[in-house]
Design an enzyme around this catalytic site. Structure first.
Site, PDB file in Angstrom:
ATOM      1  N   ARG A 183      29.869  56.760  37.364  1.00 53.85           N
ATOM      2  CA  ARG A 183      30.265  55.718  38.216  1.00 53.85           C
ATOM      3  C   ARG A 183      29.259  56.104  39.633  1.00 53.85           C
ATOM      4  O   ARG A 183      28.786  55.176  40.310  1.00 53.85           O
ATOM      5  CB  ARG A 183      31.525  55.320  38.376  1.00 53.85           C
ATOM      6  CG  ARG A 183      31.438  53.747  38.568  1.00 53.85           C
ATOM      7  CD  ARG A 183      32.816  53.242  38.024  1.00 53.85           C
ATOM      8  NE  ARG A 183      32.587  51.857  38.408  1.00 53.85           N
ATOM      9  CZ  ARG A 183      32.719  50.545  37.906  1.00 53.85           C
ATOM     10  NH1 ARG A 183      32.724  50.732  36.682  1.00 53.85           N
ATOM     11  NH2 ARG A 183      32.663  49.558  38.326  1.00 53.85           N
TER      12      ARG A 183
ATOM     13  N   GLY B 116      39.171  47.410  49.111  1.00 55.92           N
ATOM     14  CA  GLY B 116      40.131  46.834  48.026  1.00 55.92           C
ATOM     15  C   GLY B 116      39.729  45.884  47.249  1.00 55.92           C
ATOM     16  O   GLY B 116      38.479  45.354  46.959  1.00 55.92           O
TER      17      GLY B 116
ATOM     18  N   ASP C 167      35.696  45.018  51.128  1.00 56.82           N
ATOM     19  CA  ASP C 167      35.886  46.280  51.836  1.00 56.82           C
ATOM     20  C   ASP C 167      36.264  47.097  50.414  1.00 56.82           C
ATOM     21  O   ASP C 167      35.966  46.438  49.556  1.00 56.82           O
ATOM     22  CB  ASP C 167      37.177  45.937  52.726  1.00 56.82           C
ATOM     23  CG  ASP C 167      38.332  45.460  52.143  1.00 56.82           C
ATOM     24  OD1 ASP C 167      38.465  45.289  50.928  1.00 56.82           O
ATOM     25  OD2 ASP C 167      39.415  45.140  52.834  1.00 56.82           O
TER      26      ASP C 167
ATOM     27  N   ASN D   2      31.571  38.399  49.375  1.00 57.92           N
ATOM     28  CA  ASN D   2      31.892  38.092  47.659  1.00 57.92           C
ATOM     29  C   ASN D   2      32.758  36.662  47.884  1.00 57.92           C
ATOM     30  O   ASN D   2      33.321  36.538  48.748  1.00 57.92           O
ATOM     31  CB  ASN D   2      32.609  39.206  47.226  1.00 57.92           C
ATOM     32  CG  ASN D   2      32.731  39.134  45.660  1.00 57.92           C
ATOM     33  OD1 ASN D   2      31.902  38.240  44.980  1.00 57.92           O
ATOM     34  ND2 ASN D   2      33.297  40.014  44.955  1.00 57.92           N
ATOM     35  N   THR D   3      32.900  36.013  46.643  1.00 62.05           N
ATOM     36  CA  THR D   3      33.911  34.955  46.606  1.00 62.05           C
ATOM     37  C   THR D   3      34.875  35.372  45.686  1.00 62.05           C
ATOM     38  O   THR D   3      34.729  36.284  44.823  1.00 62.05           O
ATOM     39  CB  THR D   3      33.077  33.659  46.197  1.00 62.05           C
ATOM     40  OG1 THR D   3      32.429  34.027  44.872  1.00 62.05           O
ATOM     41  CG2 THR D   3      32.057  33.270  47.108  1.00 62.05           C
ATOM     42  N   HIS D   4      36.058  34.636  45.730  1.00 60.00           N
ATOM     43  CA  HIS D   4      37.152  34.973  44.839  1.00 60.00           C
ATOM     44  C   HIS D   4      37.772  33.414  44.534  1.00 60.00           C
ATOM     45  O   HIS D   4      37.955  32.712  45.530  1.00 60.00           O
ATOM     46  CB  HIS D   4      38.129  35.586  45.628  1.00 60.00           C
ATOM     47  CG  HIS D   4      39.260  35.991  44.584  1.00 60.00           C
ATOM     48  ND1 HIS D   4      39.380  36.476  43.257  1.00 60.00           N
ATOM     49  CD2 HIS D   4      40.635  35.666  44.698  1.00 60.00           C
ATOM     50  CE1 HIS D   4      40.360  36.568  42.798  1.00 60.00           C
ATOM     51  NE2 HIS D   4      41.454  36.066  43.478  1.00 60.00           N
TER      52      HIS D   4
ATOM     53  N   ASP E  92      39.407  42.177  46.351  1.00 60.27           N
ATOM     54  CA  ASP E  92      39.536  40.845  47.108  1.00 60.27           C
ATOM     55  C   ASP E  92      40.185  40.693  48.427  1.00 60.27           C
ATOM     56  O   ASP E  92      41.041  39.579  48.618  1.00 60.27           O
ATOM     57  CB  ASP E  92      40.117  39.632  45.825  1.00 60.27           C
ATOM     58  CG  ASP E  92      39.245  39.767  44.841  1.00 60.27           C
ATOM     59  OD1 ASP E  92      37.869  39.652  44.752  1.00 60.27           O
ATOM     60  OD2 ASP E  92      39.930  39.461  43.816  1.00 60.27           O
TER      61      ASP E  92
HETATM   62  C1  GAR Z   1      33.450  32.679  40.258  1.00 63.68           C
HETATM   63  O1  GAR Z   1      34.395  31.775  40.174  1.00 63.68           O
HETATM   64  C2  GAR Z   1      33.903  33.986  41.175  1.00 63.68           C
HETATM   65  O2  GAR Z   1      34.806  33.481  42.166  1.00 63.68           O
HETATM   66  C3  GAR Z   1      34.768  34.629  40.195  1.00 63.68           C
HETATM   67  O3  GAR Z   1      33.942  34.400  38.898  1.00 63.68           O
HETATM   68  C4  GAR Z   1      33.354  33.389  38.849  1.00 63.68           C
HETATM   69  C5  GAR Z   1      31.818  33.666  38.809  1.00 63.68           C
HETATM   70  O4  GAR Z   1      30.881  32.574  38.591  1.00 63.68           O
HETATM   71  N1  GAR Z   1      34.873  36.123  40.747  1.00 63.68           N
HETATM   72  C6  GAR Z   1      36.015  36.495  40.458  1.00 63.68           C
HETATM   73  O5  GAR Z   1      37.003  36.107  39.825  1.00 63.68           O
HETATM   74  C7  GAR Z   1      36.098  37.861  41.263  1.00 63.68           C
HETATM   75  N2  GAR Z   1      37.414  38.395  41.413  1.00 63.68           N
HETATM   76  P1  GAR Z   1      29.434  32.350  38.386  1.00 63.68           P
HETATM   77  O6  GAR Z   1      28.964  33.608  37.710  1.00 63.68           O
HETATM   78  O7  GAR Z   1      29.062  31.254  37.732  1.00 63.68           O
HETATM   79  O8  GAR Z   1      28.864  32.549  39.727  1.00 63.68           O
END
Ligand code: GAR
Length: 194
Positions: A58, A136, A134, A100-102, A138
């Site tokens: 990794r 961690g 960061d 990033n989005t969660h 999310d």
């Molecule tokens: C999104 O809703 C994102 O927030 C989530 O996966 C989806 C990806 O959608 N990520 C997580 O759950 C990470 N913790 P996408 O590939 O259509 O953008």
């Protein structure tokens, strides 16, 4: 990016308007054959793939991914739908400018199953969070959040799809502001403007 790439698609559409003020300089993924790479190629955005399995460990993957991304000299790195934890080298190199989005309202329900965990807990409002990455899960400083009510009869899929509508808008609006206005990061506080 690891999968469907709908967050990426929302950004690509926004960047099609010069007034938006940001450009996607490249799209990288940890696997091939995914919709997100096709979406990027359709928009003539350079793409690259860096698979964990192509490296002895990794750390080597982390180094290769870091070099690939750095070659495009991005101002901001968006891990839109990227389902792997970025490595320590990557996080150091792009510290404070990786977002990033969660699909949950942090700090609730971190991890891979935000919508499922919110449903199981029985919350009435969930949503999505944009955060500065960061080390961690999310857990980084929050840039923006959007609230999404849970509907009677929601299942994981219907809830996640509704969250994604708000998530895309939040991502596009916030990334645009971060690029146009700049932003400051002070401990856990993220503010637009310099
Ligand atoms: C999104 O809703 C994102 O927030 C989530 O996966 C989806 C990806 O959608 N990520 C997580 O759950 C990470 N913790 P996408 O590939 O259509 O953008």
């Amino acid at each position: 990016m690891s999968g469907a790439g709908t967050n990426l698609q929302a950004l690509l559409v926004a960047c099609g308007d010069p007034a938006y003020g940001a450009q996607v300089v490249a799209v990288g993924a940890d696997r091939d054959g995914i919709d997100g790479l096709r979406r990027a190629a359709d928009e003539r955005v350079p793409t690259f793939i860096e698979r964990v399995a192509d490296h002895p460990d990794r750390d080597a993957w982390d180094a290769a991914l870091t070099d690939k991304v750095a070659a495009y000299a991005p101002d901001l790195v968006v891990l839109a739908g990227f389902m792997k934890l970025a490595g320590p080298l990557f996080l150091r190199r792009f510290a404070g400018r990786t977002v990033n989005t969660h699909p949950a309202l942090s700090p609730s329900f971190p991890g891979m199953h935000g919508p499922r965990d919110a449903l199981a807990y029985g919350v009435k409002i969930t949503g999505a969070t944009l955060f500065v990455v960061d080390e961690g899960v999310d857990s980084g400083p929050i840039v923006a959040q959007v609230a999404v009510p849970v509907a009677a009869g929601d299942d994981e899929h219907s809830l996640h799809e509704r969250i994604k509508v708000g998530e895309h808008q939040m991502l596009v609006e916030s990334v645009g502001r971060m690029v146009r206005e700049g932003f400051t990061l002070d401990d856990r506080s993220v503010r637009f403007g310099t």
